[in-house]
Design a protein around this motif. Structure first.
Motif, PDB file in Angstrom:
ATOM      1  N   GLN A  86       0.834  -1.200   0.000  1.00 23.93           N
ATOM      2  CA  GLN A  86       0.000   0.000   0.000  1.00 23.93           C
ATOM      3  C   GLN A  86       0.880   1.266   0.000  1.00 23.93           C
ATOM      4  OE1 GLN A  86      -2.843  -0.112   3.215  1.00 23.93           O
ATOM      5  NE2 GLN A  86      -3.421   2.014   2.955  1.00 23.93           N
ATOM      6  N   GLY A  87       1.972   1.245   0.767  1.00 22.79           N
ATOM      7  CA  GLY A  87       2.898   2.375   0.817  1.00 22.79           C
ATOM      8  C   GLY A  87       3.618   2.574  -0.501  1.00 22.79           C
ATOM      9  N   ARG A  88       3.958   1.462  -1.164  1.00 28.27           N
ATOM     10  CA  ARG A  88       4.616   1.559  -2.479  1.00 28.27           C
ATOM     11  C   ARG A  88       3.651   2.130  -3.515  1.00 28.27           C
ATOM     12  NH1 ARG A  88       9.190  -1.012  -4.484  1.00 28.27           N
ATOM     13  NH2 ARG A  88       9.904  -0.319  -2.450  1.00 28.27           N
ATOM     14  N   GLU A  89       2.421   1.671  -3.494  1.00 24.60           N
ATOM     15  CA  GLU A  89       1.426   2.173  -4.452  1.00 24.60           C
ATOM     16  C   GLU A  89       1.177   3.671  -4.261  1.00 24.60           C
ATOM     17  OE1 GLU A  89      -1.894  -0.430  -3.744  1.00 24.60           O
ATOM     18  OE2 GLU A  89      -1.034  -2.028  -4.994  1.00 24.60           O
ATOM     19  N   LEU A  90       1.122   4.116  -3.013  1.00 26.83           N
ATOM     20  CA  LEU A  90       0.877   5.536  -2.756  1.00 26.83           C
ATOM     21  C   LEU A  90       2.042   6.399  -3.226  1.00 26.83           C
ATOM     22  CD1 LEU A  90      -0.862   7.826  -1.726  1.00 26.83           C
ATOM     23  CD2 LEU A  90      -0.012   7.355   0.595  1.00 26.83           C
ATOM     24  N   ILE A  91       3.276   5.978  -2.965  1.00 29.51           N
ATOM     25  CA  ILE A  91       4.402   6.813  -3.394  1.00 29.51           C
ATOM     26  C   ILE A  91       4.489   6.858  -4.917  1.00 29.51           C
ATOM     27  CG2 ILE A  91       6.319   5.161  -3.411  1.00 29.51           C
ATOM     28  CD1 ILE A  91       6.348   8.797  -2.136  1.00 29.51           C
ATOM     29  N   LEU A  92       4.137   5.788  -5.584  1.00 30.04           N
ATOM     30  CA  LEU A  92       4.129   5.804  -7.050  1.00 30.04           C
ATOM     31  C   LEU A  92       3.042   6.747  -7.567  1.00 30.04           C
ATOM     32  CD1 LEU A  92       4.800   2.037  -7.842  1.00 30.04           C
ATOM     33  CD2 LEU A  92       6.409   3.967  -8.035  1.00 30.04           C
ATOM     34  N   GLU A  93       1.894   6.746  -6.903  1.00 34.79           N
ATOM     35  CA  GLU A  93       0.816   7.666  -7.282  1.00 34.79           C
ATOM     36  C   GLU A  93       1.238   9.116  -7.051  1.00 34.79           C
ATOM     37  OE1 GLU A  93      -3.861   8.644  -6.126  1.00 34.79           O
ATOM     38  OE2 GLU A  93      -2.808   7.052  -5.054  1.00 34.79           O
ATOM     39  N   LEU A  94       1.906   9.380  -5.932  1.00 29.59           N
ATOM     40  CA  LEU A  94       2.366  10.738  -5.623  1.00 29.59           C
ATOM     41  C   LEU A  94       3.461  11.207  -6.576  1.00 29.59           C
ATOM     42  CD1 LEU A  94       2.570  10.385  -1.731  1.00 29.59           C
ATOM     43  CD2 LEU A  94       0.866  11.718  -3.015  1.00 29.59           C
ATOM     44  N   SER A  95       4.322  10.284  -6.974  1.00 32.02           N
ATOM     45  CA  SER A  95       5.469  10.632  -7.826  1.00 32.02           C
ATOM     46  C   SER A  95       5.115  10.766  -9.296  1.00 32.02           C
ATOM     47  CB  SER A  95       6.568   9.580  -7.661  1.00 32.02           C
ATOM     48  OG  SER A  95       7.012   9.544  -6.328  1.00 32.02           O
ATOM     49  N   ALA A  96       4.042  10.147  -9.729  1.00 30.67           N
ATOM     50  CA  ALA A  96       3.691  10.166 -11.158  1.00 30.67           C
ATOM     51  C   ALA A  96       3.538  11.590 -11.713  1.00 30.67           C
ATOM     52  CB  ALA A  96       2.432   9.337 -11.410  1.00 30.67           C
ATOM     53  N   PRO A  97       2.746  12.455 -11.093  1.00 28.44           N
ATOM     54  CA  PRO A  97       2.622  13.804 -11.662  1.00 28.44           C
ATOM     55  C   PRO A  97       3.930  14.600 -11.573  1.00 28.44           C
ATOM     56  CG  PRO A  97       1.363  13.646  -9.617  1.00 28.44           C
ATOM     57  CD  PRO A  97       1.854  12.274  -9.945  1.00 28.44           C
ATOM     58  N   GLN A  98       4.727  14.345 -10.562  1.00 27.82           N
ATOM     59  CA  GLN A  98       6.009  15.041 -10.447  1.00 27.82           C
ATOM     60  C   GLN A  98       6.969  14.589 -11.537  1.00 27.82           C
ATOM     61  OE1 GLN A  98       6.797  14.200  -6.237  1.00 27.82           O
ATOM     62  NE2 GLN A  98       6.402  16.364  -5.799  1.00 27.82           N
ATOM     63  N   SER A  99       6.973  13.286 -11.816  1.00 32.22           N
ATOM     64  CA  SER A  99       7.822  12.768 -12.891  1.00 32.22           C
ATOM     65  C   SER A  99       7.411  13.344 -14.242  1.00 32.22           C
ATOM     66  CB  SER A  99       7.734  11.238 -12.952  1.00 32.22           C
ATOM     67  OG  SER A  99       8.338  10.677 -11.807  1.00 32.22           O
ATOM     68  N   LYS A 100       6.107  13.417 -14.480  1.00 28.29           N
ATOM     69  CA  LYS A 100       5.614  13.997 -15.737  1.00 28.29           C
ATOM     70  C   LYS A 100       6.030  15.455 -15.860  1.00 28.29           C
ATOM     71  CE  LYS A 100       1.697  10.913 -16.207  1.00 28.29           C
ATOM     72  NZ  LYS A 100       0.256  10.739 -15.981  1.00 28.29           N
ATOM     73  N   ARG A 101       5.980  16.183 -14.758  1.00 29.78           N
ATOM     74  CA  ARG A 101       6.375  17.596 -14.754  1.00 29.78           C
ATOM     75  C   ARG A 101       7.849  17.733 -15.131  1.00 29.78           C
ATOM     76  NH1 ARG A 101       3.594  21.981 -12.808  1.00 29.78           N
ATOM     77  NH2 ARG A 101       1.884  20.906 -11.799  1.00 29.78           N
ATOM     78  N   PHE A 102       8.702  16.874 -14.543  1.00 34.16           N
ATOM     79  CA  PHE A 102      10.125  16.880 -14.882  1.00 34.16           C
ATOM     80  C   PHE A 102      10.341  16.532 -16.348  1.00 34.16           C
ATOM     81  CE2 PHE A 102      11.804  16.844 -10.487  1.00 34.16           C
ATOM     82  CZ  PHE A 102      12.902  17.672 -10.677  1.00 34.16           C
TER      83      PHE A 102
END
Length: 178
Positions: free
Chosen positions: A135-151
């Motif tokens: 669950q913690g891994r899924e949440l961090i991937l969800e949080l990081s996805a828009p940041q990665s796209k921004r980069f």
């Protein structure tokens, strides 16, 4: 300015009161109508760009975190625990540069919600090791996805050599003191 106190105990309110009533501080509450000029702050435009970049960079994860009742501190803890499973609490405190009390509150919430597991070290039972759950891994991937796209979107306009310079710039900003 020298202020003499007759009291046996002096607190910060006494000092502030004395400072506000000194000649030097009489105009402290005067209204300023002009913005800070570039001559006053040499990198004012860059500071402003970094402020707005950071604001937008964290805005997408902030919305996701809010749904879970979490904040940016939870995001940072989840990120580093996922980045280095088995990280000790002491190592995390050093990375985040926060108090043990602040980390304790955030960790307690993440553990109770099932995002992080805390275990004793095998060799040293005093060490507390931190691991993400699925669950913690899924949440961090969800949080990081828009940041990665921004980069990715921002870096698309640069060639490889320019990207390396940008990454070098960001690395140079870490830990430097004025």
């Amino acid at each position: 300015m020298t202020v003499k106190f007759d009291k046996k105990y002096v607190n910060s309110a006494d000092i502030f009161f004395a400072m506000c009533h000194s000649d030097k501080m009489q105009n402290a509450n005067e209204i300023i109508t002009e913005p800070i000029a570039a001559a006053e702050i040499s990198q004012i435009e860059n500071i402003e760009l970094l402020f707005f970049a950071y604001r937008d960079f964290v805005s997408d994860p902030d919305r996701i975190l809010d749904v879970h009742g979490f904040g940016r501190a939870h995001h940072r803890v989840l990120y580093f625990v996922n980045r280095s499973p088995g990280l000790t609490v002491a190592e995390l405190l050093e990375i985040l540069r926060i108090t043990k009390q602040s980390l304790g509150r955030v960790l307690k919430q993440l553990v109770q919600a099932g995002y992080v597991i805390q275990t004793e070290g095998e060799r040293d039972r005093r060490k507390r090791l931190l691991f993400p759950t699925i669950q913690g891994r899924e949440l961090i991937l969800e949080l990081s996805a828009p940041q990665s796209k921004r980069f990715e979107r921002a870096l698309m306009q640069f060639d490889d050599a320019e990207r390396e310079k940008i990454i070098g710039f960001l690395r140079a900003m870490i830990g430097t003191t004025p």
